[in-house]
Design a protein around this motif. Structure first.
Motif, mmCIF file in Angstrom:
data_model
loop_
_atom_site.group_PDB
_atom_site.id
_atom_site.type_symbol
_atom_site.label_atom_id
_atom_site.label_comp_id
_atom_site.label_asym_id
_atom_site.label_seq_id
_atom_site.Cartn_x
_atom_site.Cartn_y
_atom_site.Cartn_z
ATOM 1 N N LEU A 96 51.545 26.979 13.701
ATOM 2 C CA LEU A 96 52.703 27.854 13.900
ATOM 3 C C LEU A 96 54.014 27.094 13.715
ATOM 4 O O LEU A 96 54.954 27.598 13.090
ATOM 5 N N LEU A 97 54.089 25.874 14.248
ATOM 6 C CA LEU A 97 55.310 25.079 14.100
ATOM 7 C C LEU A 97 55.575 24.702 12.645
ATOM 8 O O LEU A 97 56.727 24.491 12.263
ATOM 9 N N SER A 98 54.547 24.668 11.834
ATOM 10 C CA SER A 98 54.733 24.309 10.423
ATOM 11 C C SER A 98 55.543 25.361 9.663
ATOM 12 O O SER A 98 56.071 25.086 8.589
ATOM 13 N N PHE A 99 55.667 26.564 10.221
ATOM 14 C CA PHE A 99 56.468 27.613 9.584
ATOM 15 C C PHE A 99 57.967 27.401 9.786
ATOM 16 O O PHE A 99 58.777 28.006 9.097
ATOM 17 N N LEU A 100 58.333 26.554 10.751
ATOM 18 C CA LEU A 100 59.751 26.299 11.022
ATOM 19 C C LEU A 100 60.337 25.351 9.980
ATOM 20 O O LEU A 100 59.635 24.476 9.468
ATOM 21 N N GLU A 104 66.013 21.828 13.737
ATOM 22 C CA GLU A 104 65.954 22.942 14.681
ATOM 23 C C GLU A 104 65.707 24.248 13.951
ATOM 24 O O GLU A 104 66.089 24.408 12.802
ATOM 25 N N GLY A 105 65.079 25.191 14.646
ATOM 26 C CA GLY A 105 64.848 26.509 14.062
ATOM 27 C C GLY A 105 64.097 27.400 15.026
ATOM 28 O O GLY A 105 63.602 26.949 16.047
ATOM 29 N N MET A 106 64.014 28.706 14.671
ATOM 30 C CA MET A 106 63.300 29.652 15.517
ATOM 31 C C MET A 106 62.794 30.809 14.670
ATOM 32 O O MET A 106 63.448 31.244 13.723
ATOM 33 N N ILE A 107 61.588 31.273 15.013
ATOM 34 C CA ILE A 107 61.010 32.475 14.419
ATOM 35 C C ILE A 107 60.553 33.348 15.580
ATOM 36 O O ILE A 107 59.855 32.891 16.471
ATOM 37 N N LYS A 108 60.988 34.632 15.558
ATOM 38 C CA LYS A 108 60.545 35.597 16.557
ATOM 39 C C LYS A 108 59.773 36.682 15.838
ATOM 40 O O LYS A 108 60.224 37.195 14.815
ATOM 41 N N GLY A 109 58.619 37.038 16.369
ATOM 42 C CA GLY A 109 57.864 38.134 15.792
ATOM 43 C C GLY A 109 56.398 38.042 16.152
ATOM 44 O O GLY A 109 55.902 37.000 16.593
ATOM 45 N N ALA A 110 55.686 39.142 15.961
ATOM 46 C CA ALA A 110 54.248 39.233 16.226
ATOM 47 C C ALA A 110 53.924 38.819 17.664
ATOM 48 O O ALA A 110 52.867 38.266 17.947
ATOM 49 N N GLY A 111 54.867 39.084 18.570
ATOM 50 C CA GLY A 111 54.636 38.773 19.974
ATOM 51 C C GLY A 111 54.910 37.331 20.363
ATOM 52 O O GLY A 111 54.618 36.923 21.486
#
Length: 155
Positions: A96-100, A104-111
């Motif tokens: 999951l962290l590899s998508f960042l 710094e960064g953030m992804i919100k979605g799919a709960g």
């Protein structure tokens, strides 16, 4: 897995009173565990064929409270499952962290909210107090009450 040489297996558990869907985990080979398991199984089988139970003299104490050994075995089995779950959680976390993006960064979605951010480092108070000349022998006057630590671990 040691016998079949399988690269992975699926461990599934289903308790309808606890969850609607089963929990299914990938289990990867653990060569060190397999080696220890085969050694113990070999020792057990040798004891059976030789009818020599002395190898188990120190494995169970007669002075254990009733029910302790059963709970200990259950706890040890559970700890093995926890280690497997932690390993799987680590794999999923890294994926999951590899998508960042880098930094710094953030992804919100799919709960989920997956983020990476920098935080200031902690202060080394012992070193700070020594450098400003504070007499560290007086620290006990500022110490909070003792706490009780209870530990259960594999021996």
């Amino acid at each position: 897995m040691a016998v079949s040489g399988a690269n992975k297996l699926l461990y599934a558990t289903y308790r309808p009173e606890a969850a609607e869907i089963p929990i299914i985990l990938d289990v990867l080979p653990d060569p060190e565990f397999q080696k220890r398991l085969i050694q113990r199984e070999s020792a057990f089988w040798k004891a059976v064929t030789d009818e020599d139970w002395s190898v188990f003299d120190h494995s169970v104490s007669d002075s254990l409270p009733d029910g302790f050994a059963d709970l200990a075995a259950e706890w040890l089995d559970f700890q093995s499952m926890v280690e497997t779950v932690k390993s799987e959680e680590k794999r999923l976390r890294e994926a999951l962290l590899s998508f960042l993006p880098e930094g710094e960064g953030m992804i919100k979605g799919a709960g989920l909210e997956v983020s990476r951010k920098y935080a200031k480092g902690s202060v080394d108070y012992s070193r700070l107090l020594q450098e400003i000349g504070f007499d560290t022998s007086t620290l006990d006057t500022y110490r909070k009450a003792d706490t009780l630590r209870e530990t259960i671990r594999k021996s």
